[in-house]
Design a protein around this motif. Structure first.
Motif: not given
Length: 309
Positions: A30-31, A34, A285-286, A288-290, A292-293
């Motif tokens: 993710v980073n 980004d 951020k992490l 929200q990304a998780s 979405r996954v």
């Protein structure tokens, strides 16, 4: 043959390792994405990528070491395999702890509120502080590597028919482990100091809110509490990590006690797995990304169910 208890502990350790590999891989990915999108690497992203990468490698080293020691102890103790694993473990272990401490200091400098000139200087030079910590890590490696000599296990193989090893051999083995963990212990003390200062800042902030009668749940308080949760979880898991390492080291004196070693392995694996999952939940951020996954996985599963006759 493994007993039922040993089998259960191995299952728990493997589950922790899988979650740790997935969690740290997710943080790093993710980073990295980004950074590519923004075309720049922030200090926080660099710390998180370094932390995730070092823990990812650390988990694989722990898994490899445990697998060989449990199922192929003769291969482990004969030759230079133990030496190579020791070198890799020291590099990844200290890197992981240094990046975690850097993250704690980053949160502290960003969130805490002190008027001291040293704190204000550090707050304005976060990048330089991070580079200083990286320099300390390299110095720690220079002092550590000359001490990575583990003759105890090799002597154990040479003297497998003897009942007890000499006191000098055992003391030398434990002294070597203590020496190349001194740098890590100093980092842990630094993290404790950071946690104490953050608690002090939170207490002062809450007291100021009480005097102004503006309430407690303002954004600054929320940021304090979130950082405190990450710091405290790191300290607790790191203590368990060292307890697990101490158990694994003590097994060197009793190599037949496989159950004790597997228990130490399970305790050790909690740190790189648990703290990484806490970081995902504590970072917006992490998180929200998780989410979405997870949504993508649910949609993929629904599509798969609808396609099956």
């Amino acid at each position: 043959m493994l007993t039922i208890v040993e089998g259960l502990l191995i299952f728990v350790a493997v589950s922790e390792s899988v979650l740790g590999v997935l969690g740290n891989g997710f943080i790093g990915l993710v980073n990295c994405i980004d950074c590519v999108k923004n075309k720049k690497i922030s200090t926080l992203s660099l710390i998180l990528i370094g932390l995730a990468s070092s823990r990812f490698c650390l988990i694989w080293i722990i898994i490899t070491d445990a697998y060989v020691r449990v199922f192929s102890s003769d291969m482990y103790l004969s030759g230079d395999l133990i030496q190579y694993i020791a070198y890799l473990w020291v590099i990844m272990n200290q890197s992981s702890v240094w990046f975690a401490t850097s993250l704690s200091i980053f949160y502290f400098l960003k969130i805490a509120n002190f008027s001291h000139c040293i704190f204000l200087w550090m707050k304005g030079h976060i990048t330089k502080i991070f580079l200083l910590l990286m320099g300390c890590l390299l110095i720690s490696w220079l002092f550590t590597f000359p001490n990575i000599e583990i003759p105890f296990f090799n002597d154990t193989m040479k003297n497998r028919n003897t009942t007890w090893l000499s006191t000098m051999q055992e003391s030398g083995y434990f002294i070597n482990h203590i020496l190349f963990n001194i740098g890590t212990l100093l980092i842990f003390v630094l993290c404790l100091i950071t946690c104490f200062l953050l608690i002090t800042s939170l207490w002062r902030h809450n007291r100021r809110m009480q005097l102004n009668a503006t309430g407690f749940r303002d954004p600054s308080t929320e940021a304090h509490i979130k950082a405190m949760k990450i710091l405290v979880s790191f300290i607790i898991l790191f203590i368990l990590y060292f307890v697990g390492i101490a158990i694994e080291i003590s097994v060197g004196a009793v190599p037949e006690n496989k159950l004790l070693f597997i228990f130490g392995l399970t305790t050790t694996a909690l740190y790189p797995c648990g703290h990484s999952l806490i970081l995902i939940l504590g970072n917006s951020k992490l998180k929200q990304a998780s989410l979405r996954v997870l949504k993508l996985l649910k949609c993929w599963e629904k599509e798969k169910l609808t396609r099956t006759p």
